[in-house]
Design an enzyme around this catalytic site. Structure first.
Site, PDB file in Angstrom:
ATOM      1  N   HIS A   1       0.862  -1.194   0.000  1.00 31.16           N
ATOM      2  CA  HIS A   1       0.000   0.000   0.000  1.00 31.16           C
ATOM      3  C   HIS A   1       0.890   1.232   0.000  1.00 31.16           C
ATOM      4  O   HIS A   1       2.088   1.143   0.291  1.00 31.16           O
ATOM      5  CB  HIS A   1      -0.852   0.014   1.274  1.00 31.16           C
ATOM      6  CG  HIS A   1       0.006   0.189   2.485  1.00 31.16           C
ATOM      7  ND1 HIS A   1       0.632  -0.868   3.113  1.00 31.16           N
ATOM      8  CD2 HIS A   1       0.412   1.304   3.144  1.00 31.16           C
ATOM      9  CE1 HIS A   1       1.379  -0.411   4.103  1.00 31.16           C
ATOM     10  NE2 HIS A   1       1.260   0.910   4.144  1.00 31.16           N
TER      11      HIS A   1
ATOM     12  N   HIS B   1       5.586   6.335  -0.870  1.00 29.55           N
ATOM     13  CA  HIS B   1       6.313   5.097  -1.169  1.00 29.55           C
ATOM     14  C   HIS B   1       5.495   3.878  -0.776  1.00 29.55           C
ATOM     15  O   HIS B   1       4.613   3.961   0.079  1.00 29.55           O
ATOM     16  CB  HIS B   1       7.661   5.073  -0.433  1.00 29.55           C
ATOM     17  CG  HIS B   1       7.519   4.969   1.054  1.00 29.55           C
ATOM     18  ND1 HIS B   1       7.224   6.065   1.848  1.00 29.55           N
ATOM     19  CD2 HIS B   1       7.603   3.911   1.918  1.00 29.55           C
ATOM     20  CE1 HIS B   1       7.154   5.679   3.110  1.00 29.55           C
ATOM     21  NE2 HIS B   1       7.370   4.376   3.179  1.00 29.55           N
TER      22      HIS B   1
HETATM   23  P1  2AM Z   1       6.567   2.281   6.135  1.00 27.72           P
HETATM   24  O1  2AM Z   1       5.972   1.341   5.144  1.00 27.72           O
HETATM   25  O2  2AM Z   1       7.555   3.225   5.519  1.00 27.72           O
HETATM   26  O3  2AM Z   1       7.099   1.585   7.357  1.00 27.72           O
HETATM   27  C1  2AM Z   1       1.550   1.080   8.438  1.00 27.72           C
HETATM   28  O4  2AM Z   1       2.472   0.891   9.455  1.00 27.72           O
HETATM   29  C2  2AM Z   1       2.025   2.132   7.475  1.00 27.72           C
HETATM   30  O5  2AM Z   1       2.214   3.366   8.148  1.00 27.72           O
HETATM   31  C3  2AM Z   1       3.341   1.820   6.790  1.00 27.72           C
HETATM   32  O6  2AM Z   1       3.218   2.194   5.434  1.00 27.72           O
HETATM   33  C4  2AM Z   1       4.359   2.677   7.482  1.00 27.72           C
HETATM   34  O7  2AM Z   1       5.352   3.183   6.657  1.00 27.72           O
HETATM   35  C5  2AM Z   1       3.521   3.824   7.946  1.00 27.72           C
HETATM   36  N1  2AM Z   1       4.040   4.312   9.217  1.00 27.72           N
HETATM   37  C6  2AM Z   1       4.280   3.589  10.320  1.00 27.72           C
HETATM   38  N2  2AM Z   1       4.728   4.379  11.318  1.00 27.72           N
HETATM   39  C7  2AM Z   1       4.760   5.629  10.820  1.00 27.72           C
HETATM   40  C8  2AM Z   1       5.118   6.901  11.350  1.00 27.72           C
HETATM   41  N3  2AM Z   1       5.517   7.039  12.612  1.00 27.72           N
HETATM   42  N4  2AM Z   1       5.045   7.968  10.515  1.00 27.72           N
HETATM   43  C9  2AM Z   1       4.650   7.832   9.241  1.00 27.72           C
HETATM   44  N5  2AM Z   1       4.283   6.668   8.694  1.00 27.72           N
HETATM   45  C10 2AM Z   1       4.341   5.578   9.469  1.00 27.72           C
END
Ligand code: 2AM
Length: 176
Positions: A43, A125
């Protein structure tokens, strides 16, 4: 009393594209590069909300339901590695205005509702590999997939049986 849930707004990937991405990924990276994210979990996060009470979730979903924005086309033609969080990602070289506007709106609504928002600029991303903390050979190009974004969703992140799963809770269409 019902408890908080870990929530985020994101763009889902069409099922066929999920399959294309994971087939390509299997050839593009060695098994040592990192832990592949399951196809159904691919996603693009628009706004991460963190642990949210039912009341706050309801308020944020009402606001999301009032968003009127056109859909847009998204080209996945960029790749990168962030060694610190250990993430290999798929992204776009030119983020469409519609994507940036939608993320900005959801992030500012989240911030106003008290959900902490990272001060880092939004970098759209799709995480492909996790635990990628060692240097990774990044392929020079992606197949350049393009897809039409017609909706955005609210997801719940659930950790069960040693795995993280993202459950779609609600989806809102973007205008045609
Ligand atoms: P990531 O894929 O770069 O880890 C569910 O966890 C989604 O939320 C993931 O896409 C994750 O990004 C994102 N995510 C998790 N923690 C986050 C944070 N503190 N700030 C922004 N995005 C976050």
């Amino acid at each position: 009393m019902s408890s908080s849930r870990r929530l985020f707004f994101a763009l889902p990937l069409p099922d066929a594209l999920q399959q294309q991405v994971i087939r390509w990924r299997a050839d593009a990276f060695t098994p040592e590069a990192g832990r592949p994210v399951a196809a159904a979990n691919l996603h693009l996060t628009l706004a991460f909300l963190g642990d949210v009470t039912p009341q706050k979730a309801l308020a944020l979903t009402r606001l999301a339901g009032r968003i009127v924005q056109p859909g847009f086309s998204l080209r996945l033609d960029d790749l990168g590695h962030w060694p610190r969080p250990g993430v290999v990602w798929l992204g776009t070289r030119r983020a469409p205005r519609g994507l940036l506007q939608l993320a900005e709106l959801l992030r500012s609504q989240a911030a106003r509702s008290g959900c902490y928002q990272s001060p880092m600029p939004f970098h759209p991303h799709i995480t492909l590999l996790r635990a990628a903390t060692q240097p990774v050979a990044i392929p020079p190009a992606t197949p350049g997939w393009t897809f039409s974004v017609e909706a955005f969703s609210l997801y719940q992140s659930v950790f069960e049986n040693g795995r993280t799963r993202y459950h779609p809770l609600e989806q809102w269409p973007l205008a045609q």
